[in-house]
Design an enzyme around this catalytic site. Structure first.
Site, PDB file in Angstrom:
ATOM      1  N   LEU A 126       0.869  -1.376   0.033  1.00 29.81           N
ATOM      2  CA  LEU A 126       0.068  -0.145  -0.193  1.00 29.81           C
ATOM      3  C   LEU A 126       0.983   1.245   0.043  1.00 29.81           C
ATOM      4  O   LEU A 126       1.742   1.255   0.675  1.00 29.81           O
ATOM      5  CB  LEU A 126      -0.906   0.025   1.397  1.00 29.81           C
ATOM      6  CG  LEU A 126      -2.002  -0.831   1.269  1.00 29.81           C
ATOM      7  CD1 LEU A 126      -3.165  -0.872   2.752  1.00 29.81           C
ATOM      8  CD2 LEU A 126      -3.007  -0.798  -0.043  1.00 29.81           C
ATOM      9  N   ASP A 127       0.627   2.356  -0.866  1.00 28.04           N
ATOM     10  CA  ASP A 127       1.429   3.468  -0.837  1.00 28.04           C
ATOM     11  C   ASP A 127       1.378   4.016   0.607  1.00 28.04           C
ATOM     12  O   ASP A 127       0.418   3.845   1.403  1.00 28.04           O
ATOM     13  CB  ASP A 127       0.625   4.477  -1.750  1.00 28.04           C
ATOM     14  CG  ASP A 127       0.826   4.023  -3.294  1.00 28.04           C
ATOM     15  OD1 ASP A 127       1.975   3.418  -3.454  1.00 28.04           O
ATOM     16  OD2 ASP A 127       0.042   4.491  -3.831  1.00 28.04           O
ATOM     17  N   ARG A 128       2.379   4.971   0.776  1.00 29.01           N
ATOM     18  CA  ARG A 128       2.713   5.634   2.168  1.00 29.01           C
ATOM     19  C   ARG A 128       1.342   6.284   2.593  1.00 29.01           C
ATOM     20  O   ARG A 128       0.905   6.201   3.720  1.00 29.01           O
ATOM     21  CB  ARG A 128       3.615   6.394   2.228  1.00 29.01           C
ATOM     22  CG  ARG A 128       3.928   7.044   3.550  1.00 29.01           C
ATOM     23  CD  ARG A 128       4.979   8.447   3.275  1.00 29.01           C
ATOM     24  NE  ARG A 128       6.257   8.215   2.916  1.00 29.01           N
ATOM     25  CZ  ARG A 128       7.177   7.809   3.829  1.00 29.01           C
ATOM     26  NH1 ARG A 128       7.052   7.764   5.220  1.00 29.01           N
ATOM     27  NH2 ARG A 128       8.574   7.644   3.548  1.00 29.01           N
TER      28      ARG A 128
END
Length: 283
Positions: A126-128
């Site tokens: 998952l992206d930051r």
């Protein structure tokens, strides 16, 4: 340094170069680990341009040295742990430099047997800036078993997002290939030379000029949901990388994941939509 980094703050340059948070880059600079043209600089606000030579002197921290953090656990057994990842936390470090806690370092602290590299136990990313459900493996056999399901598209993922205005039609399938943007290599775009990417979206609520969407990606390309919605003219609120309205967070949340666990049990894990979503819709 190339043209992309002309006249930027030193902390911004270090953050981009090492793929670390702005806070981590600030700490490096203030700790005397960064030089501009061989001269030590401890001011994060210093400006650098394409003619400056930036050197960074810092070894990678071992997992034992990285701060241990707490992450919300949804489910755990002998093979997996499922978390609700908060925004602001990287899935894993990028490259050897590793100054900040990540989901991977958290797992190493919890399951020491998964040490070995900075992606040990990481099944998917998952992206930051994205919150929500992540499943992690506690042994190599489970890691391979779960990753195979993602690669063969045998998982079912559901996200929630807020975009500006009403998207038309209210429900549809976006089937458009995604490729890296050569003009901005840190981003992606819809392009004929890209890899196939398919997203089903459905409007759940329309309020105050905002649409709450349910998103079900069939494929798992990097930034897929963000790129597809930008291409539709409705970038996700808070997604300034893709032209979205500035907000206090990226309004994208991985709400549920359906997957088969070792042993054959099919389970669906869910994480409630953050209260910030309702607050933003009602603001």
């Amino acid at each position: 340094m190339n043209e992309e980094f002309k006249k930027v703050r030193l902390d911004q340059f270090v953050s981009n170069k090492l793929a670390i948070s702005r806070k981590a880059s600030n700490d490096l600079i203030k700790d005397g680990k960064v030089k501009i043209n061989k001269v030590l600089s401890t001011k994060p606000s210093s400006k650098v341009d394409s003619y400056d030579k930036i050197s960074i002197s810092q070894r990678a921290k071992t997992s034992a040295e990285i701060e241990d953090i707490e992450l919300p656990i949804i489910y755990e057994d002998d093979n997996v742990v499922v978390i609700n990842k908060p925004i602001g936390i990287l899935t894993h470090s990028k490259g050897a430099f590793n100054p900040e806690p990540t989901v991977a370092s958290w797992l190493e602290h919890r399951v020491p047997s998964m040490k070995g590299d900075n992606r040990a136990g990481i099944v998917h990313r998952l992206d930051r800036a994205t919150s929500g459900i992540m499943i992690l493996a506690k042994n190599p056999e489970t890691l391979a078993f779960l990753q195979k399901q993602f690669s063969q598209r045998r998982t079912k993922k559901c996200y929630t997002a807020i975009v500006e205005d009403e998207i038309n039609p209210s429900e549809a399938v976006i089937d458009m290939p995604i490729e890296r943007n050569p003009k901005r290599p840190q981003t992606f775009r819809v392009g004929v030379n890209g890899k196939p990417a398919t997203t089903h979206y459905k409007t759940l609520e329309l309020q105050n000029g905002l649409s709450l969407l349910e998103l079900k990606p069939v494929t798992g390309r990097t930034h897929q949901l963000r790129v597809h919605l930008k291409h539709q003219g409705h970038p996700i609120v808070g997604d300034t990388l893709y032209g979205g309205k500035v907000a206090n967070r990226l309004y994208l949340h991985a709400q549920s994941l359906e997957i088969t666990l070792p042993g054959g049990e099919r389970k669906t894990f869910s994480a409630e939509i953050p209260s910030a979503f309702e607050g933003y819709l009602n603001a």
